[in-house]
Design a protein around this motif. Sequence first.
Motif, short mmCIF file in Angstrom:
data_model
loop_
_atom_site.label_atom_id
_atom_site.label_comp_id
_atom_site.label_asym_id
_atom_site.label_seq_id
_atom_site.Cartn_x
_atom_site.Cartn_y
_atom_site.Cartn_z
N ILE A 222 0.87 -1.19 0.00
CA ILE A 222 0.00 0.00 0.00
C ILE A 222 0.90 1.23 0.00
CG2 ILE A 222 -1.87 1.21 1.16
CD1 ILE A 222 -2.64 -1.56 0.18
N ASP A 223 0.75 2.08 -1.02
CA ASP A 223 1.60 3.27 -1.12
C ASP A 223 1.09 4.36 -0.16
OD1 ASP A 223 -0.65 4.39 -2.28
OD2 ASP A 223 0.13 4.31 -4.32
N PRO A 224 1.84 5.45 0.00
CA PRO A 224 1.42 6.50 0.94
C PRO A 224 0.06 7.10 0.61
CG PRO A 224 3.75 6.77 0.35
CD PRO A 224 3.20 5.69 -0.52
N GLN A 225 -0.37 7.02 -0.64
CA GLN A 225 -1.69 7.55 -1.00
C GLN A 225 -2.81 6.55 -0.73
OE1 GLN A 225 1.06 7.94 -3.10
NE2 GLN A 225 1.26 10.05 -2.34
N GLY A 226 -2.46 5.38 -0.18
CA GLY A 226 -3.47 4.37 0.14
C GLY A 226 -3.85 3.49 -1.03
N VAL A 227 -3.08 3.53 -2.11
CA VAL A 227 -3.35 2.71 -3.29
C VAL A 227 -2.51 1.44 -3.21
CG1 VAL A 227 -3.30 2.62 -5.81
CG2 VAL A 227 -3.85 4.77 -4.64
N GLY A 228 -3.15 0.30 -3.37
CA GLY A 228 -2.44 -0.96 -3.34
C GLY A 228 -1.91 -1.36 -4.70
N GLN A 229 -0.73 -1.94 -4.73
CA GLN A 229 -0.15 -2.40 -5.98
C GLN A 229 0.84 -3.52 -5.70
OE1 GLN A 229 2.52 0.67 -7.68
NE2 GLN A 229 1.94 1.93 -5.93
N TRP A 230 0.98 -4.39 -6.69
CA TRP A 230 1.85 -5.54 -6.55
C TRP A 230 3.30 -5.16 -6.87
CZ3 TRP A 230 0.41 -9.99 -4.38
CH2 TRP A 230 -0.95 -10.31 -4.35
N ARG A 231 4.21 -5.88 -6.28
CA ARG A 231 5.63 -5.77 -6.63
C ARG A 231 6.23 -7.17 -6.66
NH1 ARG A 231 9.34 -6.30 -2.46
NH2 ARG A 231 8.46 -6.27 -0.35
N VAL A 232 7.30 -7.32 -7.40
CA VAL A 232 7.97 -8.61 -7.54
C VAL A 232 8.98 -8.76 -6.41
CG1 VAL A 232 9.38 -10.07 -9.03
CG2 VAL A 232 7.65 -8.57 -10.03
N ASP A 233 8.82 -9.78 -5.60
CA ASP A 233 9.77 -10.04 -4.53
C ASP A 233 10.81 -11.07 -4.97
OD1 ASP A 233 10.40 -9.69 -1.55
OD2 ASP A 233 10.26 -11.87 -1.73
N GLN A 234 10.38 -12.10 -5.71
CA GLN A 234 11.30 -13.12 -6.20
C GLN A 234 10.92 -13.47 -7.64
OE1 GLN A 234 11.94 -16.61 -3.75
NE2 GLN A 234 11.41 -15.49 -1.88
N CYS A 235 11.95 -13.68 -8.43
CA CYS A 235 11.77 -14.18 -9.80
C CYS A 235 13.00 -15.03 -10.10
CB CYS A 235 11.63 -13.03 -10.80
SG CYS A 235 11.43 -13.59 -12.52
N ARG A 236 12.80 -16.33 -10.17
CA ARG A 236 13.93 -17.24 -10.32
C ARG A 236 13.47 -18.51 -11.02
NH1 ARG A 236 12.83 -21.03 -6.45
NH2 ARG A 236 11.74 -20.36 -4.57
N PRO A 237 14.42 -19.28 -11.54
CA PRO A 237 14.04 -20.59 -12.11
C PRO A 237 13.44 -21.48 -11.04
CG PRO A 237 16.25 -19.96 -12.81
CD PRO A 237 15.84 -18.98 -11.75
N TYR A 238 12.44 -22.22 -11.43
CA TYR A 238 11.76 -23.09 -10.47
C TYR A 238 12.64 -24.27 -10.12
CZ TYR A 238 8.47 -26.51 -8.59
OH TYR A 238 7.85 -27.44 -7.80
N MET A 239 12.76 -24.51 -8.82
CA MET A 239 13.51 -25.67 -8.33
C MET A 239 12.63 -26.42 -7.35
SD MET A 239 17.30 -24.03 -7.72
CE MET A 239 16.62 -22.72 -6.71
N LYS A 240 12.49 -27.71 -7.56
CA LYS A 240 11.67 -28.52 -6.68
C LYS A 240 12.34 -28.63 -5.33
CE LYS A 240 9.22 -32.94 -6.44
NZ LYS A 240 8.96 -34.25 -7.11
N ARG A 241 11.55 -28.38 -4.29
CA ARG A 241 12.09 -28.43 -2.94
C ARG A 241 12.31 -29.90 -2.53
NH1 ARG A 241 8.01 -24.09 -0.02
NH2 ARG A 241 8.59 -22.28 -1.28
N LEU A 242 13.46 -30.12 -1.91
CA LEU A 242 13.77 -31.45 -1.42
C LEU A 242 13.32 -31.53 0.03
CD1 LEU A 242 17.33 -31.93 -2.92
CD2 LEU A 242 15.16 -32.75 -3.83
N VAL A 243 12.38 -32.43 0.30
CA VAL A 243 11.83 -32.59 1.65
C VAL A 243 12.05 -34.03 2.09
CG1 VAL A 243 9.80 -32.43 3.10
CG2 VAL A 243 10.09 -30.85 1.18
N ALA A 244 12.64 -34.19 3.23
CA ALA A 244 12.88 -35.55 3.74
C ALA A 244 11.55 -36.21 4.08
CB ALA A 244 13.78 -35.50 4.98
N GLU A 245 11.42 -37.48 3.69
CA GLU A 245 10.18 -38.19 3.97
C GLU A 245 10.01 -38.43 5.47
OE1 GLU A 245 10.06 -41.73 1.72
OE2 GLU A 245 10.02 -40.72 -0.22
N SER A 246 11.08 -38.65 6.17
CA SER A 246 10.99 -38.86 7.60
C SER A 246 12.32 -38.49 8.25
CB SER A 246 10.66 -40.33 7.92
OG SER A 246 11.68 -41.18 7.44
N ILE A 247 12.24 -38.18 9.52
CA ILE A 247 13.43 -37.83 10.30
C ILE A 247 13.61 -38.89 11.36
CG2 ILE A 247 14.50 -36.12 11.79
CD1 ILE A 247 12.86 -34.01 10.39
N LEU A 248 14.75 -39.55 11.33
CA LEU A 248 15.01 -40.62 12.29
C LEU A 248 15.38 -40.04 13.64
CD1 LEU A 248 17.01 -43.04 10.00
CD2 LEU A 248 14.58 -43.10 10.55
#
Length: 248
Positions: A222-248
């Motif tokens: 939200i800008d100082p005038q109270g108007v909402g607008q989008w901005r880009v926070d991240q833009c990167r190649p997609y990488m599949k997240r590696l998640v451990a199936e279980s923790i011993l």
Amino acid sequence: MPTDAEIKPIVPMMGAEGGFEEDESVPPLRISGFLCLFFGLLSALGIIGYPMLVTAVIAIVLGLVALRPWDQQKPVGVTPARIGLVLAVAFGSCGYFVHSMKSRTLANQAEYFARQYLDVVAKGEFAIAMELKKEAVNRLPLHMPLMDHYQSSEENMKTLAEFESDGINQQLTDVGPGVAWELGEPVRVFQYYGMQQAELLFLNPNSNQEPKKIYMLMKYDIDPQGVGQWRVDQCRPYMKRLVAESIL
């Protein structure tokens, strides 16, 4: 004439074992009906905040409990339960519809802004792209020439050069503008610490070109005038997240 034994007492009588015999003319009380009415009124807050829709669910559950079948007299609390159910369904449905429409609108805006950003980078207009990644309060005035600003100091020139040399930006420049990026999945709009955000996954229609998949994270400021607008926070190649199936 009826005998004394056949006449039911009007007031409770002392029983033979020291207890009281309940007067059957007094209807039972169902507190759940009044609680249903209370939460049904609270469900109006669901229009303001999405998490408050839980009050409508609670009211419906309490209302169903209060309206369970009865054998003899109509219990006290049935009428408030019916009123509470009507309020819960009305306010709950309205709140869900309002928030669904809001999420859909924000998702469409985020997708449109993200596509514009990809096209700007693909055209090599890196100075504009850098402004689109800034918060609204930190963006330069519209009348200020962007290149003059970034060439005004070595630090600004270094920042611009680092942005240009970023891998994803070079890939987008090689692909060129006008690419009909496809959505890999529906836009996910969510709140994080009270801030509206959106996640997007774009697929390159030309599978022989890089990048094949692009992940973008958008934030709604939200800008100082109270108007909402989008901005880009991240833009990167997609990488599949590696998640451990279980923790011993």
